[in-house]
Motif scaffolding. Structure first.
Motif, PDB file in Angstrom:
ATOM      1  N   PHE A  13      -6.237   0.436  -2.503  1.00  0.00           N
ATOM      2  CA  PHE A  13      -6.505   1.855  -2.334  1.00  0.00           C
ATOM      3  C   PHE A  13      -5.210   2.640  -2.487  1.00  0.00           C
ATOM      4  O   PHE A  13      -4.121   2.071  -2.424  1.00  0.00           O
ATOM      5  N   VAL A  14      -5.349   3.938  -2.715  1.00  0.00           N
ATOM      6  CA  VAL A  14      -4.195   4.834  -2.713  1.00  0.00           C
ATOM      7  C   VAL A  14      -4.522   5.998  -1.777  1.00  0.00           C
ATOM      8  O   VAL A  14      -5.658   6.459  -1.727  1.00  0.00           O
ATOM      9  N   ARG A  15      -3.513   6.428  -1.020  1.00  0.00           N
ATOM     10  CA  ARG A  15      -3.699   7.551  -0.114  1.00  0.00           C
ATOM     11  C   ARG A  15      -2.571   8.535  -0.344  1.00  0.00           C
ATOM     12  O   ARG A  15      -1.404   8.151  -0.392  1.00  0.00           O
TER      13      ARG A  15
ATOM     14  N   VAL B   8       1.496   9.815  -4.191  1.00  0.00           N
ATOM     15  CA  VAL B   8       1.764   8.928  -3.056  1.00  0.00           C
ATOM     16  C   VAL B   8       3.274   8.860  -2.872  1.00  0.00           C
ATOM     17  O   VAL B   8       3.969   8.152  -3.604  1.00  0.00           O
TER      18      VAL B   8
ATOM     19  N   GLU C 222      -6.126  16.226  -0.018  1.00  0.00           N
ATOM     20  CA  GLU C 222      -5.538  14.888   0.079  1.00  0.00           C
ATOM     21  C   GLU C 222      -6.582  13.933   0.636  1.00  0.00           C
ATOM     22  O   GLU C 222      -7.622  14.355   1.131  1.00  0.00           O
TER      23      GLU C 222
ATOM     24  N   GLN D 226      -7.908   9.393   0.687  1.00  0.00           N
ATOM     25  CA  GLN D 226      -7.769   8.008   0.245  1.00  0.00           C
ATOM     26  C   GLN D 226      -8.884   7.677  -0.738  1.00  0.00           C
ATOM     27  O   GLN D 226     -10.023   8.068  -0.544  1.00  0.00           O
TER      28      GLN D 226
ATOM     29  N   HIS E 296     -10.505   4.271  -2.849  1.00  0.00           N
ATOM     30  CA  HIS E 296     -10.530   2.830  -3.104  1.00  0.00           C
ATOM     31  C   HIS E 296     -10.297   2.650  -4.599  1.00  0.00           C
ATOM     32  O   HIS E 296     -10.761   3.457  -5.407  1.00  0.00           O
TER      33      HIS E 296
END
Length: 195
Positions: free
Chosen positions: A4-6, A21, A43, A45, A47
């Motif tokens: 994932f990226v948040r 990020v 903003e 998160q 997957h």
């Protein structure tokens, strides 16, 4: 593998998003379904799934783990690529795709650009049983949509070796005849008596 990226949503379009990020911008390909889920957010998160081919690497982003799981199921079918799977998730809601596959509705799948009759039939043949098992977790079933307690009861009954259709029928009978809200344990006990 990137799970994932948040971060901050630096740029959004209906098919692509750049997530900042900590100063690194990740470009993710997204479905219209994911875009709808995040369109009002600055903003968050997502997957992710990293798709590697001989021509390059593409990072796909999903608003929910369920959407990502469905994407992975779709690309496991011979002849369904990542772009086609993303197109399906843009043209139909994930629960509509699952329901269409479980019910064997080729016409619904064919309504998506790039999906012909043979591909729709192949998707149904290869995924019907797999998705029937997970459809209860997402609240989608071929005939019945259960509240969470009833879903858990069906899962418990199938875990005991009872056929899914029989378990669904028994749980539906119990919930339809109940005059008050029953606990999970009571639903399972009464369903077992109805078998």
């Amino acid at each position: 593998m990137i799970a994932f990226v948040r971060g901050k949503f630096a740029r959004k379009t209906p098919s692509q998003i750049i997530v900042d990020v900590n100063g690194v911008g990740y470009e993710l390909q997204i479905s219209l379904h994911t875009y709808s889920s995040i369109s009002n957010k600055e903003e968050g998160q997502l997957h992710t799934y990293l798709h590697i081919t001989e021509n390059g690497q593409t990072l796909f982003g999903f608003a929910t783990q369920g959407e990502k799981d469905l994407f992975l199921q779709l690309i496991s079918v011979s002849g369904v690529g990542a772009s086609t799977a993303r197109m399906m998730l843009s043209g139909l809601q994930p629960d509509e795709i699952i329901k269409g596959i479980v019910q064997g509705n080729t016409k619904q799948l064919e309504s998506v650009k790039g999906i012909g009759k043979k591909t729709a039939e192949r998707i149904i043949v290869e995924l019907r049983d797999k998705l029937a098992k997970i459809s209860l977790e997402t609240g989608v079933n071929s005939n019945i949509v259960f509240p969470s307690t009833e879903r858990d009861a069906v899962t418990a009954l199938t875990g005991l070796g009872i056929a899914r259709a029989m378990a669904e029928s028994a749980v539906k009978k119990v919930s339809d005849s109940a005059k008050e809200t029953l606990s999970l344990e009571d639903i399972i006990k009464q369903a077992l008596k109805n078998l």
